[in-house]
Design a protein around this motif. Structure first.
Motif, mmCIF file in Angstrom:
data_model
loop_
_atom_site.group_PDB
_atom_site.id
_atom_site.type_symbol
_atom_site.label_atom_id
_atom_site.label_comp_id
_atom_site.label_asym_id
_atom_site.label_seq_id
_atom_site.Cartn_x
_atom_site.Cartn_y
_atom_site.Cartn_z
ATOM 1 N N CYS A 212 0.841 -1.157 -0.083
ATOM 2 C CA CYS A 212 0.025 0.147 -0.017
ATOM 3 C C CYS A 212 0.980 1.195 -0.013
ATOM 4 N N ALA A 213 1.839 1.270 0.894
ATOM 5 C CA ALA A 213 2.922 2.305 0.615
ATOM 6 C C ALA A 213 3.555 2.511 -0.568
ATOM 7 N N LEU A 214 3.888 1.374 -1.254
ATOM 8 C CA LEU A 214 4.585 1.596 -2.547
ATOM 9 C C LEU A 214 3.413 2.220 -3.513
ATOM 10 N N LEU A 215 2.250 2.016 -3.223
ATOM 11 C CA LEU A 215 1.273 2.621 -4.245
ATOM 12 C C LEU A 215 1.290 4.156 -4.287
ATOM 13 N N THR A 216 1.671 4.702 -3.027
ATOM 14 C CA THR A 216 1.984 6.125 -2.916
ATOM 15 C C THR A 216 3.161 6.743 -2.854
ATOM 16 N N SER A 217 4.372 5.755 -3.193
ATOM 17 C CA SER A 217 5.841 6.466 -3.214
ATOM 18 C C SER A 217 6.068 6.730 -4.513
ATOM 19 N N PRO A 218 6.615 8.050 -5.059
ATOM 20 C CA PRO A 218 6.976 8.455 -6.169
ATOM 21 C C PRO A 218 8.218 7.737 -6.635
ATOM 22 N N ALA A 219 9.073 6.926 -5.993
ATOM 23 C CA ALA A 219 10.309 6.524 -6.124
ATOM 24 C C ALA A 219 9.807 5.135 -6.511
ATOM 25 N N ALA A 220 8.495 4.566 -6.269
ATOM 26 C CA ALA A 220 7.969 3.041 -7.076
ATOM 27 C C ALA A 220 7.225 3.213 -8.152
ATOM 28 N N ARG A 221 6.970 4.717 -8.618
ATOM 29 C CA ARG A 221 6.049 4.933 -9.684
ATOM 30 C C ARG A 221 6.625 4.412 -10.953
ATOM 31 N N GLY A 222 5.782 3.484 -11.555
ATOM 32 C CA GLY A 222 6.462 2.813 -13.057
ATOM 33 C C GLY A 222 6.848 1.570 -12.868
ATOM 34 N N LEU A 223 7.107 1.204 -11.581
ATOM 35 C CA LEU A 223 7.708 -0.131 -11.389
ATOM 36 C C LEU A 223 6.907 -1.075 -11.300
ATOM 37 N N PHE A 224 5.573 -1.308 -11.073
ATOM 38 C CA PHE A 224 4.617 -2.248 -11.163
ATOM 39 C C PHE A 224 3.368 -1.565 -11.867
ATOM 40 N N ASP A 225 2.621 -2.632 -12.436
ATOM 41 C CA ASP A 225 1.224 -2.293 -13.076
ATOM 42 C C ASP A 225 0.146 -2.810 -12.557
ATOM 43 N N LYS A 226 0.203 -3.116 -11.305
ATOM 44 C CA LYS A 226 -0.962 -3.726 -10.640
ATOM 45 C C LYS A 226 -0.379 -4.162 -8.994
ATOM 46 N N ALA A 227 -1.546 -4.030 -8.276
ATOM 47 C CA ALA A 227 -1.060 -4.549 -6.827
ATOM 48 C C ALA A 227 -2.228 -5.327 -6.139
#
Length: 520
Positions: A212-227
């Motif tokens: 859930c935190a990764l969904l809100t992290s700018p640093a993780a943006r573009g690293l996954f397509d679904k959660a």
């Protein structure tokens, strides 16, 4: 024409680029090349496994409490037939060979080539202080679901979440490891037959809170397509006593300033103070630091470069990656925590202590809660307290998170509800039967510790359906698949139980209207 293209590729590449040239029924190779070098895996049934691949340099010595760095290249072929060590946790000793040199991933993929497969990156639970990727054998998920599954080790406890003033990455080292593992999966998916443009991050408990935190992290943006978020939403809060009687109120995330204060307090206990505190801490052995690790449970820091905002606030504001999300939990989440406390000390949760537990948890609202959840409704005080905590902390926060997500992206909600699920927590408290407690859904996706815990046809059937849902979601963003009950998008959960998969009104079942008006 295809043969000519493949011949040309073979002349210049030993990597996953050749996967596209293989016959659909030709066995995929056990030796592949990742970006740091070649690795040789093993065959296990209908799967290939590549265990213990380094995705970052060992965070030891001067690299302890630094952000992860890409692994050093190696020459020759590295044998990856057994997993690396777990990240440092528990009490050190021969029966617990954990280590700070632990940043490894395990990759499981079908033996037969099936074209470009979805990639599923698993983040384990364990309160941010325990667990490892190797505990989750993904052969069933990979072979039945036709997916490449990557299970991840990340730094835990004090090693993963220590904060200190002026320390780059304070409070986020384990989180940074997860981001590095996602980057690794993007870079190397094709070597295992995976599609680097189709990555799903999924996790349970602390792994779900991280997801859930990764969904809100700018640093993780573009690293996954679904959660996929299982038993751990951004808005999760435990009242006082909610994790264990006498424990303070808590949540998975802390402001970075609080994390740094807690880090200074731990450093002082270790006689590391002043300007040399960090160097002093780096001079301590793993064994000296481990007793302080539990203080950094549920201690992921926000207000940082990797996690600028409180994930709960960011989710409500719509400041998250608008990718499809599958979110849910288990119907009886808190029974495992309550039974664990009773097993530790039967006098902690009784009819006599129940009013005090409510008072400590809910203050001036304790009377309202007691009237709503009277002991007369339940066979035991343990079940009453477990139901209060399940509803107040776990279920309603998950449903609220689903609503926040559904306002801006596609959401599929679920509730695991097998009342005879395997007792994975090993808790035997007659007054608190485990039912669908926290983590009891895991054997339906993984063979925990390499063991299939599903002992009858009904449970195995539910597992096949769940593997089908999870892998279809990873493939297309829609969990529906042939032969399974229809799963409609939205916030009304699909209840998952043997022979009884149906949409339910979980908000009513968990009395979320009441909890929305009961402040803590």
């Amino acid at each position: 024409m295809l043969r000519g293209v493949c011949t040309a590729l073979a002349a210049v590449s030993a990597t996953g680029a050749l996967m596209a040239c293989r016959s659909p029924h030709e066995p995929a190779p056990l030796t592949v090349r990742v970006d740091a070098g070649s690795v040789r895996g093993i065959a296990k049934g209908e799967a290939r496994q590549f265990l213990g691949i380094p995705y970052a340099q060992p965070p030891t010595g001067a690299l302890r409490w630094t952000l992860p760095r890409e692994p050093r290249p190696w020459s020759g072929v590295k044998d990856v037939g057994k997993p690396g060590k777990d990240c440092a946790q528990g009490s050190p000793g021969p029966k617990n060979p954990s280590s700070e040199d632990c940043l490894y991933v395990n990759v499981t993929a079908p033996r037969e080539h099936h074209g470009s497969l979805p990639v599923m990156v698993w983040l384990h639970g364990g309160g941010f202080t325990q667990g490892s990727g190797k505990d989750y054998d993904a052969v069933r998920l990979a072979t039945e679901g036709k997916a490449v599954v990557v299970t991840v080790n990340y730094r835990l406890g004090m090693f993963g979440y220590l904060g200190l003033p002026g320390l780059a990455g304070s409070g986020d080292f384990g989180f940074a490891d997860q981001i590095a593992a996602l980057r690794w999966a993007r870079r190397n998916a094709s070597a295992f037959g995976g599609d680097p443009r189709n990555v799903t991050v999924f996790g349970q408990s602390a792994g779900a809170m991280s997801t859930c935190a990764l969904l809100t992290s700018p640093a993780a943006r573009g690293l996954f397509d679904k959660a996929v978020i299982s038993s751990g939403s951004c808005g999760l809060r435990w009242p006082a006593g909610g994790l264990f009687p006498g424990a303070p109120a808590d949540r998975p995330y802390v402001p970075v300033a609080q994390g740094q204060d807690d880090g200074l307090a731990a450093a002082e206990e270790l006689d590391c103070t002043g300007a040399g505190a960090l160097a002093c801490l780096r001079g301590k052995t793993t064994a000296e630091l481990l007793p302080h690790s539990p203080s950094f449970a549920d201690h992921l820091a926000y207000g940082t470069r990797l996690l600028p905002r409180d994930p709960a606030v960011a989710l409500r504001a719509g400041a998250f990656a608008h990718v499809p999300v599958l979110i849910g939990g288990t119907r009886d989440e808190a029974r495992s925590f309550v039974a664990g406390a009773i097993q530790y000390d039967p006098e902690l949760i009784t009819a006599r202590t129940y009013p005090r537990l409510l008072k400590e948890a809910f203050g001036r609202h304790a009377g309202r809660v007691a009237a709503r959840y009277p002991l007369s409704r339940f066979p035991s005080a343990g079940l009453a307290w477990a139901t209060v905590l399940t509803d107040a902390s776990w279920a309603c926060s998950t449903l609220a998170g689903a609503r926040d997500l559904a306002a801006r992206t596609t959401v599929y909600s679920y509730e695991f509800a097998d009342e005879d699920a395997p007792n994975v927590n090993g808790l035997h408290v007659p007054d608190v039967p485990q039912g669908a407690a926290h983590a009891t859904d895991l054997p339906y996706l993984f063979d925990l510790g390499g063991r299939d815990l599903l002992v009858n046809r009904e449970r195995k059937g539910l597992a096949r359906t769940m593997v089908g849902y999870w892998s279809a979601f990873a493939r297309t963003g829609d969990p529906n698949h042939r032969g399974a009950p229809r799963w409609r998008p939205g916030t009304a959960p699909l209840s998952l139980a043997p022979g009884a998969i149906r949409t339910v009104d979980a908000a009513a079942e968990h009395d979320c209207g009441f909890w929305a008006t009961t402040a803590r």
